[in-house]
Scaffold this active site. Structure first.
Site, PDB file in Angstrom:
ATOM      1  CG  HIS A 160     -51.411 107.827   6.882  1.00 13.47           C
ATOM      2  ND1 HIS A 160     -51.320 109.186   6.616  1.00 13.47           N
ATOM      3  CD2 HIS A 160     -52.723 107.516   6.727  1.00 13.47           C
ATOM      4  CE1 HIS A 160     -52.519 109.657   6.331  1.00 13.47           C
ATOM      5  NE2 HIS A 160     -53.384 108.665   6.401  1.00 13.47           N
ATOM      6  CG  ASP A 189     -51.147 111.575   9.578  1.00 12.04           C
ATOM      7  OD1 ASP A 189     -50.106 111.073   9.106  1.00 12.04           O
ATOM      8  OD2 ASP A 189     -51.596 112.652   9.180  1.00 12.04           O
TER       9      ASP A 189
END
Length: 373
Positions: A202, A176
């Protein structure tokens, strides 16, 4: 902690206590949901997702931390005791079926001061690796965070409602946000990220919770190699607030879908009246390859305020600009923005800054030694 592999249930730290994990030591988190359980829901899916204690907790402490060249292993990819799936499989099932997974974070630091993390490797957390809330003074120096790209909700380091946090000389790849700076329950300010390397993940995010206000963020000498987004500010009307005084300098990006991703409409169907506003965002000497370059303010009354100086990408990169007040410095932008001159200085210094993710410590072959709680 000497050499060996040690398995433990949750650990709570007191003020001034520092855990030293030596080079040949692995501290592994138990895979038994019962030892983390808060309300009978740990290891299951419900509508809240807050049923597990973290593996390591600092709460109301001052001083201390975790140091050493060893590994803290969250065992997120191992089958849970008494279940037929791993923590990560549970998280992915929650995404597809609806609801929220109850899984433990690796480390939480709440309402604490002057905490230090040095050289430690954090590996395979079931959820966030390090979450800070209400922290004044934290240093992450020489940290390695290493978790697969498909491990859901495994943020690297998340400073929230915190001040005076430094992340430096660290290497992060995760499933993430590599780092997410948040302000959901209070103001977050004076965060510095200096000389770091990010890989899959991310990207470097501010948000999505910015309602408490985020300010005075400095990012220097960062590489983002293969992150989906690169430099990102994300929020919406359900959790928005003022983000200001953010400076990015000497940034190298490659193989990113959205190298620049500054968006006030993170969740398109969000409802609320907490309008996100981004002001005094400065990018200087930011170099990348291709992808979408998103600058999206909220509306004409709440535009994105940004200054770009030496922001250079391949000519096939694509600007997506809406409700933005853009200033350009002497080095301009490449590709050119509408109504702005094309930057002419083609910077090539990134070629010397890419480094591979550091090799793992040698594989551990020691028997597991339970720690008494």
């Amino acid at each position: 902690m000497a050499s060996g592999r040690f398995i433990s249930g949750p650990l709570t730290f007191k003020s001034g206590v520092t855990l030293w994990v030596d080079r040949d030591a692995v501290l592994a988190a138990s895979t038994d949901p019962r030892v983390y359980d808060k309300d009978g829901h740990c290891g299951s899916i419900d509508d809240k997702g807050n049923g597990c204690r973290p593996f390591i907790l600092f709460r109301g402490t001052q001083g201390g931390g975790i140091v050493g060249e060893g590994v803290i292993d969250g065992q997120g990819g191992e089958t849970m005791v008494g279940h037929k799936e791993t923590w990560w499989q549970l998280a992915r099932r929650a995404q597809t079926e609806g609801g929220r997974q109850n899984v433990p974070r690796l480390i939480e630091v709440d309402n604490s001061r002057d905490i230090t993390f040095y050289q430690i490797t954090l590996h395979n957390s079931p959820n966030f690796h390090v979450a800070l809330k209400g922290v004044e003074g934290a240093t992450f120096w020489g940290i390695r965070i290493d978790t697969p790209a498909d491990a859901r909700n495994t943020d690297g380091i998340d400073p929230g409602a915190s001040q005076d946090v430094t992340i430096t000389h660290s290497f992060i790849r995760t499933g993430d946000d590599n780092v997410a700076i948040k302000a959901g329950s209070g103001t977050t300010s004076h965060i510095s990220l200096i000389d770091n390397h990010f890989y899959w993940g991310h990207g470097l995010s501010i948000g999505s919770e910015t309602v408490g206000g985020v300010s005075d963020i400095l990012v220097q000498n960062l590489t983002l190699d293969g992150t989906t987004s690169g430099l990102r500010i994300k929020s919406d009307v359900s959790r928005g607030g003022l983000v200001r005084n953010v400076r990015y300098e000497h940034i190298c990006l490659r193989d990113n879908r959205r190298p620049l991703d500054f968006d006030t409409h993170y969740t398109p169907n969000a409802r609320g009246n907490q309008i996100p506003v981004y002001r005094n965002i400065i990018l200087r000497d930011v170099v990348g390859t291709s992808g979408n370059l998103v600058l999206r303010g909220f509306d004409a009354a709440h535009p994105l305020g940004i200054m770009l100086d030496g922001v250079r990408f391949n000519m096939d990169a694509h600007w997506q600009v809406e409700f933005a007040q853009i200033q350009t410095g002497p080095e301009g932008t490449r590709p050119a923005l509408p109504g702005k001159p094309l930057g002419t200085n083609v910077y090539v210094g990134c070629s010397q800054r890419w480094v591979p993710f550091p090799a793992k410590n040698k594989e551990q072959t020691f028997p597991a030694i339970p720690i008494k709680r």
